[in-house]
Write an enzyme that holds these catalytic residues in place. Sequence first.
Site, PDB file in Angstrom:
ATOM      1  N   HIS A   1       0.860  -1.190   0.000  1.00  0.00           N
ATOM      2  CA  HIS A   1       0.000   0.000   0.000  1.00  0.00           C
ATOM      3  C   HIS A   1       0.898   1.243   0.000  1.00  0.00           C
ATOM      4  CE1 HIS A   1      -2.716   3.138   1.313  1.00  0.00           C
ATOM      5  NE2 HIS A   1      -3.702   2.364   0.874  1.00  0.00           N
TER       6      HIS A   1
ATOM      7  N   GLU B   1      -4.010   2.078  -7.504  1.00  0.00           N
ATOM      8  CA  GLU B   1      -4.307   3.218  -6.638  1.00  0.00           C
ATOM      9  C   GLU B   1      -3.342   4.365  -6.941  1.00  0.00           C
ATOM     10  OE1 GLU B   1      -6.520   2.077  -2.772  1.00  0.00           O
ATOM     11  OE2 GLU B   1      -4.393   2.000  -2.392  1.00  0.00           O
TER      12      GLU B   1
HETATM   13  P1  PGA Z   1      -9.209   6.521   0.156  1.00  0.00           P
HETATM   14  O1  PGA Z   1      -8.037   5.469   0.404  1.00  0.00           O
HETATM   15  O2  PGA Z   1     -10.418   5.746  -0.285  1.00  0.00           O
HETATM   16  O3  PGA Z   1      -9.426   7.171   1.499  1.00  0.00           O
HETATM   17  O4  PGA Z   1      -8.746   7.464  -0.877  1.00  0.00           O
HETATM   18  C1  PGA Z   1      -7.869   4.364  -0.431  1.00  0.00           C
HETATM   19  C2  PGA Z   1      -6.691   3.555   0.025  1.00  0.00           C
HETATM   20  O5  PGA Z   1      -5.719   4.154   0.508  1.00  0.00           O
HETATM   21  O6  PGA Z   1      -6.676   2.328  -0.075  1.00  0.00           O
END
Ligand code: PGA
Length: 237
Positions: free
Chosen positions: A90, A160
């Site tokens: 992550h 992401e």
């Molecule tokens: P967010 O985070 O939905 O608050 O943007 C997503 C993540 O970090 O997995």
Amino acid sequence: MKFIIFNWKSYLNFDESNFLTKFISKTKFKNKYNLIVAPSSLALGFLKNKYKNVNFSGQNFDFYGKGGFTSFMPISDLSENNINYALIGHSEVRQYRKENNSIVNLKLKLTLDTKITPIVCLGEDLNTYKKKLTTDYLKKQIIETFDKNTQYKEVFIAYEPLWAIGSGLVPTNDEISKIADFINFFLKDYSFKKLKILYGGSVNSENLEQLSKIKELDGFLVGSASIKKSFINKFKL
Ligand code: PGA
């Protein structure tokens, strides 16, 4: 089937995690959704034992096994407790714990001896996005993370973009579709039993419907919105 991962990060304390998981456990959700809760490490073991009808994910684990590694969490803490999913790489772990692609590669290999489905997070920073170098960036992340001669089991890749996490900014549907296609195309020379692509970054109640139109996606990785009952209710029967 759409997989919705609730990444509760460090937002909730133990009691709040228990309260929200109880709510999830008692709610009937549409069959097309598979909801997976990723609470804090402390809450995870307790909640897994208490709520048998809820699916759980670890937010992280470390690449050392059992032994003299103060503060580390071995993967066996997850696998021995029948936790079936774990986030790896992550961006917040990459940023604050300096986790790099080679560590992600090692951790991914550790999951092969377990029943854990890894959720590998990839994504570019804003500068890379602005320079239109996203696919080059992802290519490098993929090459350094996956090995061509390894037979992977089920793997989730969560795309992401760093600039979308917690910012309220989201790429267009078209941009996300293209990235999902690119990841699938680039990984065709690698070996997976199953490969699923998720999107994460500012998914919330307002944009969920629009983002759900992206047919290339198998689901979403959701942070801050996932601690709100109003968001969780979107998946209700
Ligand atoms: P967010 O985070 O939905 O608050 O943007 C997503 C993540 O970090 O997995």
